[in-house]
Write a protein that holds these residues in place. Structure first.
Motif, PDB file in Angstrom:
ATOM      1  N   THR A   7       0.780  -0.852  -0.092  1.00  0.00           N
ATOM      2  CA  THR A   7      -0.045   0.087   0.105  1.00  0.00           C
ATOM      3  C   THR A   7       0.997   1.614   0.074  1.00  0.00           C
ATOM      4  O   THR A   7       1.663   0.986   0.905  1.00  0.00           O
ATOM      5  CB  THR A   7      -0.960  -0.343   1.049  1.00  0.00           C
ATOM      6  OG1 THR A   7      -1.505  -1.524   1.514  1.00  0.00           O
ATOM      7  CG2 THR A   7      -1.758   0.728   0.724  1.00  0.00           C
ATOM      8  N   ARG A  53      -1.282  -4.642   8.682  1.00  0.00           N
ATOM      9  CA  ARG A  53       0.391  -3.975   8.611  1.00  0.00           C
ATOM     10  C   ARG A  53       1.616  -4.227   9.345  1.00  0.00           C
ATOM     11  O   ARG A  53       1.980  -4.330  10.449  1.00  0.00           O
ATOM     12  CB  ARG A  53       0.187  -2.498   8.604  1.00  0.00           C
ATOM     13  CG  ARG A  53       0.719  -1.583   7.600  1.00  0.00           C
ATOM     14  CD  ARG A  53       0.328  -0.325   6.897  1.00  0.00           C
ATOM     15  NE  ARG A  53      -0.540   0.185   6.093  1.00  0.00           N
ATOM     16  CZ  ARG A  53      -1.840   0.921   5.930  1.00  0.00           C
ATOM     17  NH1 ARG A  53      -1.482   2.019   5.964  1.00  0.00           N
ATOM     18  NH2 ARG A  53      -1.734   0.355   4.731  1.00  0.00           N
ATOM     19  N   ASP A  60       1.010  -4.879   3.613  1.00  0.00           N
ATOM     20  CA  ASP A  60      -0.249  -5.499   3.955  1.00  0.00           C
ATOM     21  C   ASP A  60      -0.515  -7.311   4.222  1.00  0.00           C
ATOM     22  O   ASP A  60      -0.013  -7.159   3.288  1.00  0.00           O
ATOM     23  CB  ASP A  60      -1.016  -4.528   4.384  1.00  0.00           C
ATOM     24  CG  ASP A  60      -1.612  -3.275   3.881  1.00  0.00           C
ATOM     25  OD1 ASP A  60      -1.142  -3.002   5.469  1.00  0.00           O
ATOM     26  OD2 ASP A  60      -1.966  -2.610   3.405  1.00  0.00           O
ATOM     27  N   SER A  81      -3.095 -10.144   4.454  1.00  0.00           N
ATOM     28  CA  SER A  81      -4.390 -10.699   4.420  1.00  0.00           C
ATOM     29  C   SER A  81      -4.531 -12.131   5.290  1.00  0.00           C
ATOM     30  O   SER A  81      -3.300 -13.168   4.774  1.00  0.00           O
ATOM     31  CB  SER A  81      -5.144 -10.647   3.648  1.00  0.00           C
ATOM     32  OG  SER A  81      -4.947  -9.286   3.324  1.00  0.00           O
ATOM     33  N   THR A 123      -6.574  -7.682   8.209  1.00  0.00           N
ATOM     34  CA  THR A 123      -5.488  -7.436   7.703  1.00  0.00           C
ATOM     35  C   THR A 123      -4.359  -6.691   8.658  1.00  0.00           C
ATOM     36  O   THR A 123      -4.990  -6.093   8.922  1.00  0.00           O
ATOM     37  CB  THR A 123      -5.572  -6.500   6.575  1.00  0.00           C
ATOM     38  OG1 THR A 123      -6.056  -7.824   5.332  1.00  0.00           O
ATOM     39  CG2 THR A 123      -4.685  -5.953   5.579  1.00  0.00           C
TER      40      THR A 123
END
Length: 131
Positions: free
Chosen positions: A79, A104, A88, A90, A102
Motif C-alpha cells: 500500500t 500492516r 499489508d 491478509s 489484514t
C-alpha cells in the motif's frame, strides 16, 4: 546481518531457518534520538519482523502472539501512502476461518518494502497457499 536483497534473504532463511529484520538507522534514531550524541541503549533493538520456516511474526499490536503459519497467509500486498510503501498481510485466524484479517507490517525496516513484499510472496508460493 543486514540483509537487503531477495537472494540474501533467501540464503539466510535456508541457512538459519529464520530471518530477523529490525528497524533501519533512521527509525532507530527517531525512536532514540539520544543515539545521536553517542549514548547507546543498554540492549540491542528488538526484532520487528521474523520470517521463518513456520511463517511470519511481527512486533505490532494485533499480530498473533505465536506468529502466522504460511498456510494461514492469504495475501501480501503493498500500500502506497504519499512516498512511503507499507506491506499489508491478509490472514485467516483460527477462530474465524471464513473471514480474513489484514495486518500492516512494521515500517522503516532494514529491507526495502518492495523487496521484502516480493520475497514474502515468493516464500508464500513455496510454503503456503499460492496466491
Amino acid at each position: 546481518m543486514e540483509t537487503t536483497t531477495i537472494d540474501a534473504l533467501s540464503a539466510e532463511l535456508a541457512r538459519d531457518g529464520e530471518v530477523t529484520i529490525g528497524f533501519n538507522r533512521t527509525k532507530q534514531f527517531l525512536r532514540n534520538p539520544a543515539g545521536l550524541f553517542g549514548w547507546r541503549r543498554s540492549s540491542p533493538p528488538a526484532p520487528q519482523l521474523i520470517v521463518s520456516d513456520f511463517g511470519l511474526w511481527a512486533a505490532i499490536d494485533g499480530f498473533p502472539e505465536g506468529g502466522v503459519p504460511w498456510a494461514r497467509i492469504l495475501e501480501v500486498h503493498i500500500t502506497k501512502v504519499n512516498v512511503s510503501s507499507y506491506i499489508d498481510v491478509s490472514i485467516r485466524t483460527p477462530d474465524t476461518p471464513d473471514r480474513r484479517r489484514t495486518l500492516r507490517l512494521p515500517h522503516m525496516l532494514t529491507v526495502h518494502p518492495e523487496d521484502l513484499a516480493k520475497w514474502i510472496v515468493m516464500e508464500l508460493m513455496e510454503r503456503g497457499n499460492p496466491i
